[in-house]
Design a protein around this motif. Structure first.
Motif, PDB file in Angstrom:
ATOM      1  N   PHE A 153      44.477  -3.108  15.687  1.00 36.39           N
ATOM      2  CA  PHE A 153      45.549  -2.109  15.745  1.00 36.39           C
ATOM      3  C   PHE A 153      45.913  -1.725  17.181  1.00 36.39           C
ATOM      4  CE2 PHE A 153      43.663  -0.416  11.484  1.00 36.39           C
ATOM      5  CZ  PHE A 153      44.245  -1.467  10.796  1.00 36.39           C
ATOM      6  N   GLY A 154      45.209  -2.297  18.168  1.00 35.32           N
ATOM      7  CA  GLY A 154      45.520  -2.021  19.572  1.00 35.32           C
ATOM      8  C   GLY A 154      45.260  -0.578  19.964  1.00 35.32           C
ATOM      9  N   LEU A 155      44.231   0.029  19.363  1.00 38.36           N
ATOM     10  CA  LEU A 155      43.922   1.432  19.680  1.00 38.36           C
ATOM     11  C   LEU A 155      43.068   1.504  20.944  1.00 38.36           C
ATOM     12  CD1 LEU A 155      42.873   2.452  16.051  1.00 38.36           C
ATOM     13  CD2 LEU A 155      44.967   3.185  17.221  1.00 38.36           C
ATOM     14  N   GLU A 156      43.361   2.440  21.805  1.00 39.53           N
ATOM     15  CA  GLU A 156      42.519   2.651  22.990  1.00 39.53           C
ATOM     16  C   GLU A 156      41.238   3.349  22.557  1.00 39.53           C
ATOM     17  OE1 GLU A 156      44.483   4.802  26.206  1.00 39.53           O
ATOM     18  OE2 GLU A 156      42.526   5.377  27.025  1.00 39.53           O
ATOM     19  N   ALA A 157      40.099   2.746  22.836  1.00 39.12           N
ATOM     20  CA  ALA A 157      38.823   3.325  22.386  1.00 39.12           C
ATOM     21  C   ALA A 157      38.262   4.258  23.456  1.00 39.12           C
ATOM     22  CB  ALA A 157      37.830   2.214  22.087  1.00 39.12           C
ATOM     23  N   LEU A 158      38.022   5.499  23.074  1.00 38.32           N
ATOM     24  CA  LEU A 158      37.434   6.478  23.991  1.00 38.32           C
ATOM     25  C   LEU A 158      35.962   6.637  23.584  1.00 38.32           C
ATOM     26  CD1 LEU A 158      40.368   9.086  23.744  1.00 38.32           C
ATOM     27  CD2 LEU A 158      40.041   7.352  25.519  1.00 38.32           C
ATOM     28  N   PRO A 159      35.036   6.091  24.371  1.00 42.33           N
ATOM     29  CA  PRO A 159      33.621   6.072  23.965  1.00 42.33           C
ATOM     30  C   PRO A 159      33.009   7.474  23.955  1.00 42.33           C
ATOM     31  CG  PRO A 159      33.867   5.185  26.185  1.00 42.33           C
ATOM     32  CD  PRO A 159      35.253   5.493  25.698  1.00 42.33           C
ATOM     33  N   THR A 160      32.660   7.939  22.757  1.00 47.78           N
ATOM     34  CA  THR A 160      32.320   9.349  22.562  1.00 47.78           C
ATOM     35  C   THR A 160      30.958   9.541  21.904  1.00 47.78           C
ATOM     36  OG1 THR A 160      34.682   9.790  22.237  1.00 47.78           O
ATOM     37  CG2 THR A 160      33.169  11.495  21.469  1.00 47.78           C
ATOM     38  N   ALA A 161      30.155  10.402  22.489  1.00 49.96           N
ATOM     39  CA  ALA A 161      28.911  10.834  21.842  1.00 49.96           C
ATOM     40  C   ALA A 161      29.252  12.055  21.016  1.00 49.96           C
ATOM     41  CB  ALA A 161      27.874  11.196  22.895  1.00 49.96           C
ATOM     42  N   TYR A 162      29.055  11.937  19.718  1.00 48.41           N
ATOM     43  CA  TYR A 162      29.376  13.027  18.811  1.00 48.41           C
ATOM     44  C   TYR A 162      28.054  13.700  18.453  1.00 48.41           C
ATOM     45  CZ  TYR A 162      31.977  15.132  14.866  1.00 48.41           C
ATOM     46  OH  TYR A 162      32.603  15.996  13.990  1.00 48.41           O
ATOM     47  N   ILE A 163      27.946  14.991  18.742  1.00 47.54           N
ATOM     48  CA  ILE A 163      26.671  15.692  18.551  1.00 47.54           C
ATOM     49  C   ILE A 163      26.924  16.917  17.666  1.00 47.54           C
ATOM     50  CG2 ILE A 163      24.747  16.829  19.754  1.00 47.54           C
ATOM     51  CD1 ILE A 163      25.619  15.226  22.300  1.00 47.54           C
ATOM     52  N   ILE A 164      26.249  16.946  16.528  1.00 47.21           N
ATOM     53  CA  ILE A 164      26.486  18.030  15.574  1.00 47.21           C
ATOM     54  C   ILE A 164      25.439  19.134  15.746  1.00 47.21           C
ATOM     55  CG2 ILE A 164      26.531  18.620  13.110  1.00 47.21           C
ATOM     56  CD1 ILE A 164      27.701  15.840  12.626  1.00 47.21           C
ATOM     57  N   ILE A 165      25.948  20.345  15.869  1.00 48.55           N
ATOM     58  CA  ILE A 165      25.085  21.515  16.067  1.00 48.55           C
ATOM     59  C   ILE A 165      25.134  22.378  14.799  1.00 48.55           C
ATOM     60  CG2 ILE A 165      24.579  23.471  17.633  1.00 48.55           C
ATOM     61  CD1 ILE A 165      24.761  20.651  19.043  1.00 48.55           C
ATOM     62  N   GLY A 166      23.995  22.946  14.439  1.00 47.79           N
ATOM     63  CA  GLY A 166      23.956  23.827  13.270  1.00 47.79           C
ATOM     64  C   GLY A 166      23.954  23.031  11.975  1.00 47.79           C
ATOM     65  N   GLU A 167      24.056  23.752  10.859  1.00 41.63           N
ATOM     66  CA  GLU A 167      24.011  23.059   9.567  1.00 41.63           C
ATOM     67  C   GLU A 167      24.892  23.754   8.531  1.00 41.63           C
ATOM     68  OE1 GLU A 167      19.770  23.216   9.024  1.00 41.63           O
ATOM     69  OE2 GLU A 167      19.934  25.071   7.874  1.00 41.63           O
ATOM     70  N   GLY A 168      25.022  23.095   7.375  1.00 37.87           N
ATOM     71  CA  GLY A 168      25.769  23.709   6.269  1.00 37.87           C
ATOM     72  C   GLY A 168      27.240  23.334   6.253  1.00 37.87           C
ATOM     73  N   THR A 169      27.700  22.551   7.225  1.00 38.39           N
ATOM     74  CA  THR A 169      29.113  22.159   7.240  1.00 38.39           C
ATOM     75  C   THR A 169      29.266  20.775   6.575  1.00 38.39           C
ATOM     76  OG1 THR A 169      28.783  21.169   9.411  1.00 38.39           O
ATOM     77  CG2 THR A 169      29.617  23.431   9.360  1.00 38.39           C
ATOM     78  N   THR A 170      30.503  20.412   6.286  1.00 41.53           N
ATOM     79  CA  THR A 170      30.748  19.111   5.648  1.00 41.53           C
ATOM     80  C   THR A 170      30.270  17.969   6.546  1.00 41.53           C
ATOM     81  OG1 THR A 170      32.655  20.040   4.544  1.00 41.53           O
ATOM     82  CG2 THR A 170      32.532  17.644   4.609  1.00 41.53           C
ATOM     83  N   VAL A 171      30.611  18.038   7.824  1.00 42.89           N
ATOM     84  CA  VAL A 171      30.248  16.944   8.731  1.00 42.89           C
ATOM     85  C   VAL A 171      28.725  16.830   8.861  1.00 42.89           C
ATOM     86  CG1 VAL A 171      30.361  18.263  10.912  1.00 42.89           C
ATOM     87  CG2 VAL A 171      30.908  15.833  10.904  1.00 42.89           C
ATOM     88  N   TRP A 172      28.054  17.937   8.831  1.00 42.07           N
ATOM     89  CA  TRP A 172      26.583  17.941   8.896  1.00 42.07           C
ATOM     90  C   TRP A 172      26.008  17.224   7.675  1.00 42.07           C
ATOM     91  CZ3 TRP A 172      23.746  20.674   5.127  1.00 42.07           C
ATOM     92  CH2 TRP A 172      22.360  20.723   5.338  1.00 42.07           C
ATOM     93  N   HIS A 173      26.578  17.527   6.513  1.00 42.21           N
ATOM     94  CA  HIS A 173      26.096  16.913   5.274  1.00 42.21           C
ATOM     95  C   HIS A 173      26.435  15.421   5.226  1.00 42.21           C
ATOM     96  CE1 HIS A 173      25.157  16.472   1.013  1.00 42.21           C
ATOM     97  NE2 HIS A 173      26.278  15.764   0.948  1.00 42.21           N
ATOM     98  N   VAL A 174      27.724  15.117   5.445  1.00 41.83           N
ATOM     99  CA  VAL A 174      28.174  13.722   5.328  1.00 41.83           C
ATOM    100  C   VAL A 174      27.486  12.849   6.383  1.00 41.83           C
ATOM    101  CG1 VAL A 174      30.188  12.193   5.531  1.00 41.83           C
ATOM    102  CG2 VAL A 174      30.396  14.352   4.302  1.00 41.83           C
ATOM    103  N   GLY A 175      27.332  13.371   7.584  1.00 43.72           N
ATOM    104  CA  GLY A 175      26.779  12.569   8.683  1.00 43.72           C
ATOM    105  C   GLY A 175      25.258  12.563   8.772  1.00 43.72           C
ATOM    106  N   SER A 176      24.585  13.147   7.784  1.00 44.51           N
ATOM    107  CA  SER A 176      23.109  13.232   7.802  1.00 44.51           C
ATOM    108  C   SER A 176      22.594  13.646   9.177  1.00 44.51           C
ATOM    109  CB  SER A 176      22.468  11.889   7.448  1.00 44.51           C
ATOM    110  OG  SER A 176      23.008  11.373   6.282  1.00 44.51           O
ATOM    111  N   ALA A 177      23.138  14.742   9.684  1.00 43.87           N
ATOM    112  CA  ALA A 177      22.752  15.163  11.031  1.00 43.87           C
ATOM    113  C   ALA A 177      21.357  15.775  11.056  1.00 43.87           C
ATOM    114  CB  ALA A 177      23.763  16.168  11.576  1.00 43.87           C
ATOM    115  N   ARG A 178      20.628  15.414  12.087  1.00 43.44           N
ATOM    116  CA  ARG A 178      19.329  16.040  12.339  1.00 43.44           C
ATOM    117  C   ARG A 178      19.656  17.295  13.140  1.00 43.44           C
ATOM    118  NH1 ARG A 178      14.151  14.112  12.583  1.00 43.44           N
ATOM    119  NH2 ARG A 178      12.816  15.038  14.169  1.00 43.44           N
ATOM    120  N   THR A 179      19.548  18.428  12.460  1.00 42.86           N
ATOM    121  CA  THR A 179      20.082  19.680  13.001  1.00 42.86           C
ATOM    122  C   THR A 179      19.581  20.033  14.394  1.00 42.86           C
ATOM    123  OG1 THR A 179      20.181  20.488  10.758  1.00 42.86           O
ATOM    124  CG2 THR A 179      20.344  22.138  12.481  1.00 42.86           C
ATOM    125  N   ILE A 180      20.524  20.384  15.245  1.00 44.06           N
ATOM    126  CA  ILE A 180      20.175  21.014  16.522  1.00 44.06           C
ATOM    127  C   ILE A 180      20.535  22.482  16.364  1.00 44.06           C
ATOM    128  CG2 ILE A 180      20.722  21.171  18.988  1.00 44.06           C
ATOM    129  CD1 ILE A 180      21.423  18.200  18.924  1.00 44.06           C
TER     130      ILE A 180
END
Ligand code: 1GP
Length: 249
Positions: A121-148
């Protein structure tokens, strides 16, 4: 440096910290999404992010991206929660690894599956570290985050330092969409101290007061989604932009 990344750095230098407005394709019809994007641009947003951790309908998402692109001049950047979030027509993508996930799928497997589409698709990739803080949100649940926990800035800083050593040029500190509490300024400051790249902070931000604290602590850009989706006023958005852009360091 490619076009969108260079725009982000130039605009950050010129205007001060930036506001990114997040449009979740699952919660907005085509018309309302481009209207929201237009209003966001008019009130000072520098980027429209399109995505969300529960977005699964690629057809709708790609139509929404196409319509938003027609409606605004500012860059449209994909913010995928999964491979289904990679669609054509955007300027760039936050090509993210969820560094504190317990599930390798969100650290490297989804990325491998999605990469060929990013290229196609010719998308420019921006290399990103995604870090989830806290818990109880959708992204925390879906992403199996190890809570910080919110009050452990040192843990977030460790992940951010590893992101830097891995060559990632963006860190996104995420409290989660609609989070009850936003990331604390102390955590942003701890990450800012060691991470040299572009620092994005989002989740639960609703007021100029919070926005100014986070940007003073060192955020380069803030992300706001839920506030607008729930009908929050664009006057507040304009105030947020005005206050954060007075923070220039
Ligand atoms: C979510 O950080 C973004 O991924 C924005 O959060 O929806 O709480 O503004 P809100």
């Amino acid at each position: 440096m490619q076009k969108t990344e260079s725009y982000l750095h130039t605009t950050r230098k010129k205007k001060g910290p930036l506001l990114f407005v997040l449009i979740d394709s699952e919660n907005n019809t085509h018309h309302s999404a481009s209207e929201l994007a237009k209003q966001a641009e008019r009130n000072g947003a520098s980027v429209i992010l399109v995505g969300g951790s529960s977005a699964i309908d690629q057809i709708t998402m790609s139509e929404i991206v196409k319509n938003i692109k027609k409606a605004v001049k500012i860059p449209v950047i994909l913010f995928p929660g999964n491979v289904t979030g990679v669609v054509p027509g955007a300027d760039a993508i936050l090509f993210s690894s969820l560094l504190n996930s317990d599930n390798p799928y969100f650290i490297s497997q989804a990325q491998a599956l999605g990469a060929p589409s990013v290229l196609k698709f010719g998308l420019e990739a921006l290399p990103t570290a995604y870090i989830i803080i806290g818990e109880g949100t959708t992204v925390w649940h879906v992403g199996s985050a190890r809570t910080i926990p919110f009050d452990k800035p040192g843990l977030a800083a460790m992940y951010a330092l590893s992101a830097q050593y891995l060559g990632m040029r963006f860190v996104y500190l995420e409290a989660g969409s609609g989070a009850k509490t936003n990331i604390r300024p102390e955590m942003v400051a701890a990450v800012r101290k060691i991470f040299k790249g572009f620092l994005i902070v989002g989740g639960g931000i609703r007021s100029p007061q919070t926005a100014v604290e986070l940007t003073k602590a060192g955020a380069d850009a803030l992300v706001i989604g839920t506030f607008i989706e729930k009908g929050g006023s664009f006057k507040t958005i304009a105030d947020i932009v005005k206050t954060i852009q007075s923070v220039r360091k």
